[in-house]
Design a protein around this motif. Sequence first.
Motif, PDB file in Angstrom:
ATOM      1  N   THR A 298       0.835  -1.203   0.000  1.00 52.90           N
ATOM      2  CA  THR A 298       0.000   0.000   0.000  1.00 52.90           C
ATOM      3  C   THR A 298       0.866   1.248   0.000  1.00 52.90           C
ATOM      4  OG1 THR A 298      -1.541  -1.267   1.368  1.00 52.90           O
ATOM      5  CG2 THR A 298      -2.016   1.063   1.060  1.00 52.90           C
ATOM      6  N   LEU A 299       0.516   2.188  -0.851  1.00 50.13           N
ATOM      7  CA  LEU A 299       1.280   3.425  -0.983  1.00 50.13           C
ATOM      8  C   LEU A 299       0.320   4.592  -0.958  1.00 50.13           C
ATOM      9  CD1 LEU A 299       4.320   4.089  -3.232  1.00 50.13           C
ATOM     10  CD2 LEU A 299       2.415   5.714  -3.242  1.00 50.13           C
ATOM     11  N   TYR A 300       0.705   5.642  -0.249  1.00 50.14           N
ATOM     12  CA  TYR A 300      -0.129   6.833  -0.085  1.00 50.14           C
ATOM     13  C   TYR A 300       0.661   8.076  -0.494  1.00 50.14           C
ATOM     14  CZ  TYR A 300      -2.086   3.565   3.408  1.00 50.14           C
ATOM     15  OH  TYR A 300      -2.588   2.465   4.065  1.00 50.14           O
ATOM     16  N   TRP A 301      -0.038   9.041  -1.069  1.00 47.84           N
ATOM     17  CA  TRP A 301       0.497  10.392  -1.281  1.00 47.84           C
ATOM     18  C   TRP A 301      -0.354  11.367  -0.469  1.00 47.84           C
ATOM     19  CZ3 TRP A 301       4.928  11.866  -3.460  1.00 47.84           C
ATOM     20  CH2 TRP A 301       5.542  11.036  -4.406  1.00 47.84           C
ATOM     21  N   TYR A 302       0.333  12.207   0.320  1.00 43.21           N
ATOM     22  CA  TYR A 302      -0.319  13.233   1.111  1.00 43.21           C
ATOM     23  C   TYR A 302       0.191  14.607   0.689  1.00 43.21           C
ATOM     24  CZ  TYR A 302      -1.776   9.690   4.571  1.00 43.21           C
ATOM     25  OH  TYR A 302      -2.338   8.614   5.214  1.00 43.21           O
ATOM     26  N   GLN A 303      -0.660  15.607   0.845  1.00 48.49           N
ATOM     27  CA  GLN A 303      -0.272  17.003   0.661  1.00 48.49           C
ATOM     28  C   GLN A 303      -0.339  17.687   2.034  1.00 48.49           C
ATOM     29  OE1 GLN A 303      -3.162  19.909  -0.849  1.00 48.49           O
ATOM     30  NE2 GLN A 303      -1.694  20.470  -2.434  1.00 48.49           N
ATOM     31  N   GLN A 304       0.752  18.334   2.422  1.00 53.48           N
ATOM     32  CA  GLN A 304       0.777  19.040   3.696  1.00 53.48           C
ATOM     33  C   GLN A 304       1.080  20.513   3.449  1.00 53.48           C
ATOM     34  OE1 GLN A 304       3.693  17.713   6.604  1.00 53.48           O
ATOM     35  NE2 GLN A 304       2.590  18.667   8.289  1.00 53.48           N
ATOM     36  N   ILE A 305       0.053  21.327   3.523  1.00 55.19           N
ATOM     37  CA  ILE A 305       0.199  22.769   3.372  1.00 55.19           C
ATOM     38  C   ILE A 305       0.668  23.350   4.694  1.00 55.19           C
ATOM     39  CG2 ILE A 305      -1.102  24.912   2.976  1.00 55.19           C
ATOM     40  CD1 ILE A 305      -2.843  23.322   1.016  1.00 55.19           C
ATOM     41  N   LEU A 306       1.476  24.383   4.618  1.00 57.69           N
ATOM     42  CA  LEU A 306       2.054  24.997   5.808  1.00 57.69           C
ATOM     43  C   LEU A 306       0.971  25.336   6.829  1.00 57.69           C
ATOM     44  CD1 LEU A 306       4.723  26.027   7.036  1.00 57.69           C
ATOM     45  CD2 LEU A 306       4.173  28.276   6.088  1.00 57.69           C
ATOM     46  N   GLY A 307       1.173  24.862   8.063  1.00 56.40           N
ATOM     47  CA  GLY A 307       0.215  25.155   9.127  1.00 56.40           C
ATOM     48  C   GLY A 307      -0.948  24.183   9.201  1.00 56.40           C
ATOM     49  N   GLN A 308      -0.942  23.171   8.344  1.00 52.84           N
ATOM     50  CA  GLN A 308      -2.018  22.184   8.345  1.00 52.84           C
ATOM     51  C   GLN A 308      -1.457  20.775   8.497  1.00 52.84           C
ATOM     52  OE1 GLN A 308      -4.648  22.626   4.981  1.00 52.84           O
ATOM     53  NE2 GLN A 308      -4.538  24.868   5.035  1.00 52.84           N
ATOM     54  N   GLY A 309      -2.346  19.852   8.808  1.00 48.45           N
ATOM     55  CA  GLY A 309      -1.950  18.462   8.839  1.00 48.45           C
ATOM     56  C   GLY A 309      -1.969  17.877   7.434  1.00 48.45           C
ATOM     57  N   PRO A 310      -1.315  16.746   7.260  1.00 48.36           N
ATOM     58  CA  PRO A 310      -1.321  16.100   5.942  1.00 48.36           C
ATOM     59  C   PRO A 310      -2.732  15.733   5.497  1.00 48.36           C
ATOM     60  CG  PRO A 310       0.349  15.127   7.377  1.00 48.36           C
ATOM     61  CD  PRO A 310      -0.499  16.007   8.231  1.00 48.36           C
ATOM     62  N   LYS A 311      -2.966  15.841   4.194  1.00 52.39           N
ATOM     63  CA  LYS A 311      -4.241  15.462   3.610  1.00 52.39           C
ATOM     64  C   LYS A 311      -3.998  14.407   2.545  1.00 52.39           C
ATOM     65  CE  LYS A 311      -6.345  17.749   0.309  1.00 52.39           C
ATOM     66  NZ  LYS A 311      -7.031  18.791  -0.476  1.00 52.39           N
ATOM     67  N   LEU A 312      -4.723  13.297   2.645  1.00 54.27           N
ATOM     68  CA  LEU A 312      -4.541  12.216   1.687  1.00 54.27           C
ATOM     69  C   LEU A 312      -4.984  12.639   0.291  1.00 54.27           C
ATOM     70  CD1 LEU A 312      -3.851   9.179   1.224  1.00 54.27           C
ATOM     71  CD2 LEU A 312      -6.280   8.716   1.605  1.00 54.27           C
ATOM     72  N   LEU A 313      -4.102  12.430  -0.683  1.00 51.08           N
ATOM     73  CA  LEU A 313      -4.437  12.712  -2.079  1.00 51.08           C
ATOM     74  C   LEU A 313      -4.859  11.444  -2.813  1.00 51.08           C
ATOM     75  CD1 LEU A 313      -1.553  15.136  -3.147  1.00 51.08           C
ATOM     76  CD2 LEU A 313      -3.941  15.726  -2.666  1.00 51.08           C
ATOM     77  N   ILE A 314      -4.069  10.387  -2.657  1.00 49.17           N
ATOM     78  CA  ILE A 314      -4.342   9.161  -3.387  1.00 49.17           C
ATOM     79  C   ILE A 314      -3.721   7.991  -2.656  1.00 49.17           C
ATOM     80  CG2 ILE A 314      -2.299   9.390  -4.871  1.00 49.17           C
ATOM     81  CD1 ILE A 314      -4.040   8.227  -7.173  1.00 49.17           C
ATOM     82  N   GLN A 315      -4.387   6.841  -2.784  1.00 43.87           N
ATOM     83  CA  GLN A 315      -3.933   5.618  -2.141  1.00 43.87           C
ATOM     84  C   GLN A 315      -3.925   4.503  -3.171  1.00 43.87           C
ATOM     85  OE1 GLN A 315      -6.495   4.367   1.057  1.00 43.87           O
ATOM     86  NE2 GLN A 315      -5.443   2.426   1.359  1.00 43.87           N
ATOM     87  N   PHE A 316      -2.814   3.781  -3.223  1.00 49.74           N
ATOM     88  CA  PHE A 316      -2.665   2.623  -4.106  1.00 49.74           C
ATOM     89  C   PHE A 316      -2.588   1.343  -3.289  1.00 49.74           C
ATOM     90  CE2 PHE A 316      -1.694   4.609  -8.158  1.00 49.74           C
ATOM     91  CZ  PHE A 316      -1.153   5.842  -7.819  1.00 49.74           C
ATOM     92  N   GLN A 317      -3.165   0.290  -3.822  1.00 47.56           N
ATOM     93  CA  GLN A 317      -2.946  -1.047  -3.303  1.00 47.56           C
ATOM     94  C   GLN A 317      -2.327  -1.822  -4.459  1.00 47.56           C
ATOM     95  OE1 GLN A 317      -3.305  -2.092  -0.284  1.00 47.56           O
ATOM     96  NE2 GLN A 317      -3.147  -4.307  -0.452  1.00 47.56           N
ATOM     97  N   ASN A 318      -1.046  -2.193  -4.282  1.00 44.23           N
ATOM     98  CA  ASN A 318      -0.239  -2.707  -5.398  1.00 44.23           C
ATOM     99  C   ASN A 318      -0.268  -1.656  -6.510  1.00 44.23           C
ATOM    100  OD1 ASN A 318       0.561  -5.199  -4.131  1.00 44.23           O
ATOM    101  ND2 ASN A 318      -1.580  -5.800  -4.337  1.00 44.23           N
ATOM    102  N   ASN A 319      -0.688  -1.973  -7.718  1.00 45.58           N
ATOM    103  CA  ASN A 319      -0.681  -0.945  -8.755  1.00 45.58           C
ATOM    104  C   ASN A 319      -2.071  -0.415  -9.062  1.00 45.58           C
ATOM    105  OD1 ASN A 319      -1.603  -3.220  -9.943  1.00 45.58           O
ATOM    106  ND2 ASN A 319      -0.361  -3.089 -11.772  1.00 45.58           N
ATOM    107  N   GLY A 320      -3.040  -0.715  -8.191  1.00 50.08           N
ATOM    108  CA  GLY A 320      -4.396  -0.224  -8.390  1.00 50.08           C
ATOM    109  C   GLY A 320      -4.743   0.903  -7.432  1.00 50.08           C
ATOM    110  N   VAL A 321      -5.567   1.833  -7.885  1.00 53.79           N
ATOM    111  CA  VAL A 321      -5.992   2.960  -7.063  1.00 53.79           C
ATOM    112  C   VAL A 321      -7.141   2.540  -6.144  1.00 53.79           C
ATOM    113  CG1 VAL A 321      -6.991   5.275  -7.069  1.00 53.79           C
ATOM    114  CG2 VAL A 321      -5.288   4.649  -8.792  1.00 53.79           C
ATOM    115  N   VAL A 322      -6.954   2.770  -4.838  1.00 50.22           N
ATOM    116  CA  VAL A 322      -8.002   2.472  -3.863  1.00 50.22           C
ATOM    117  C   VAL A 322      -8.893   3.687  -3.644  1.00 50.22           C
ATOM    118  CG1 VAL A 322      -8.471   1.854  -1.462  1.00 50.22           C
ATOM    119  CG2 VAL A 322      -6.583   0.749  -2.695  1.00 50.22           C
ATOM    120  N   ASP A 323      -8.243   4.854  -3.543  1.00 53.73           N
ATOM    121  CA  ASP A 323      -8.990   6.081  -3.242  1.00 53.73           C
ATOM    122  C   ASP A 323      -8.251   7.257  -3.840  1.00 53.73           C
ATOM    123  OD1 ASP A 323     -10.187   7.680  -0.130  1.00 53.73           O
ATOM    124  OD2 ASP A 323     -10.395   8.221  -2.236  1.00 53.73           O
ATOM    125  N   ASP A 324      -8.891   7.992  -4.719  1.00 53.12           N
ATOM    126  CA  ASP A 324      -8.326   9.234  -5.254  1.00 53.12           C
ATOM    127  C   ASP A 324      -9.354  10.341  -5.189  1.00 53.12           C
ATOM    128  OD1 ASP A 324      -8.572   8.559  -8.866  1.00 53.12           O
ATOM    129  OD2 ASP A 324     -10.046   8.514  -7.243  1.00 53.12           O
TER     130      ASP A 324
END
Lengths: 114, 113
Positions: B31-57
Amino acid sequence: AQSVTQPDIHITVSEGASLELRCNYSYGATPYLFWYVQSPGQGLQLLLKYFSGDTLVQGIKGFEAEFKRSQSSFNLRKPSVHWSDAAEYFCAVGAGWDTDKLIFGTGTRLQVFP
Amino acid sequence: EAGVAQSPRYKIIEKRQSVAFWCNPISGHATLYWYQQILGQGPKLLIQFQNNGVVDDSQLPKDRFSAERLKGVDSTLKIQPAKLEDSAVYLCASSSDRNNEQFFGPGTRLTVL
């Protein structure tokens, strides 16, 4: 919708003093709760997590947190802070059935004075 | 055990340019995740992969952001064209499976001028 509130943006403590960082969550069912620490220029590191069972959770680096359902809180504590604990701390809740979809609070920056 | 690797660590671009970030997860992590963290905020999930498939975008701005995870290992996140509000730290995380501990990389700090 799930949400996490960390009311303290910045906290300053003296080395050796006790620490409590506050975290409140909003979620309709039993939440999965996490505390992460982020040191400058580094990624997040998991300190501890609560899924179920004992409401007092022990973590790494001497940290603990207590889940209080009645107060919707999951506060992080440490009895004696070290200078190396200076960092940013994030509370997070696992959303719904997918506990890996984390919703983070805005963080609390901890400063430690010698 | 090697951690999650990300490159570059820093990137400065002008608005409307394109940029790509690379992530190499911990070996064997499905499982692989990409998060965006804007200054002064907590990370926000952008996209999640399970193997090479997208779980949540669901939170990925698909008009300008894209991500892929070819062969279920490395992943690339692209922004084209970039906007000023894309300035943030982009964090990659991986876990051995869903609902297991996520291990985070050091992040890529993007500045859009």
